[in-house]
Scaffold this motif. Sequence first.
Motif, short mmCIF file in Angstrom:
data_model
loop_
_atom_site.label_atom_id
_atom_site.label_comp_id
_atom_site.label_asym_id
_atom_site.label_seq_id
_atom_site.Cartn_x
_atom_site.Cartn_y
_atom_site.Cartn_z
N THR A 169 3.17 4.66 -0.84
CA THR A 169 3.20 5.40 -1.63
C THR A 169 4.56 6.02 -1.16
N ILE A 172 0.84 5.48 3.97
CA ILE A 172 0.20 4.18 3.33
C ILE A 172 -0.93 6.21 3.42
N THR A 173 -2.87 5.59 1.98
CA THR A 173 -3.37 6.78 2.67
C THR A 173 -4.21 5.83 3.27
N ARG A 174 -5.33 6.11 4.20
CA ARG A 174 -6.65 5.29 4.17
C ARG A 174 -7.18 4.77 2.89
N LYS A 175 -7.09 6.15 1.69
CA LYS A 175 -8.38 5.97 0.97
C LYS A 175 -7.37 4.66 0.12
N SER A 176 -6.59 4.29 -0.13
CA SER A 176 -5.24 2.76 -0.44
C SER A 176 -5.98 1.60 0.15
N PHE A 190 1.11 -1.21 -0.34
CA PHE A 190 0.17 -0.16 0.33
C PHE A 190 0.99 1.22 -0.07
N ASN A 200 -9.97 1.67 -1.07
CA ASN A 200 -10.06 0.90 -2.27
C ASN A 200 -9.24 -0.73 -2.30
N TYR A 201 -9.10 -1.21 -1.72
CA TYR A 201 -8.24 -2.61 -1.72
C TYR A 201 -9.11 -3.93 -0.60
N PHE A 207 -3.39 9.43 6.44
CA PHE A 207 -2.76 8.59 6.13
C PHE A 207 -1.79 8.55 6.94
#
Length: 136
Positions: free
Chosen positions: A8, A119-123, A6, A126-127, A105
Amino acid sequence: MNILFFLTPKSQIKFVTTEMTVRQVLEVMDHYRFTTIPLLGENGEYVGTISEGDLLFYLKNNQEIQIKDLNTVSILKVIRNKDYLPIKIDTNMSDLILNAVNQNFVPVIDDKEKFIGIITRKSIINYLYLNSKIED
């Protein structure tokens, strides 16, 4: 699952450093429309996070300062209300998710406390969403 899936990396995100002035940090946050940004030390170590709220409280509590004066005020003069807690690269998924619940994040550091990315909460969401669709 390895949390690095995850990540970035630092090279792909914006951050500010302890050598910057309040004005420089304001400019970065305004340009990228960030509400919170990682703060790194001169050797790349994770120091904490700076938020819009931190900057607003600084300005509120130092009303005698003019905008032009912010070019000479170190970002270290700003009191940080709440730093985002970092995790190490060997952290397990459940601890990552616990941090992500309360932070937009999660900063990731290596064994030498050097910042390597976020690591974003969004990633994570989405996963989880994509994998739940596959199983349905």
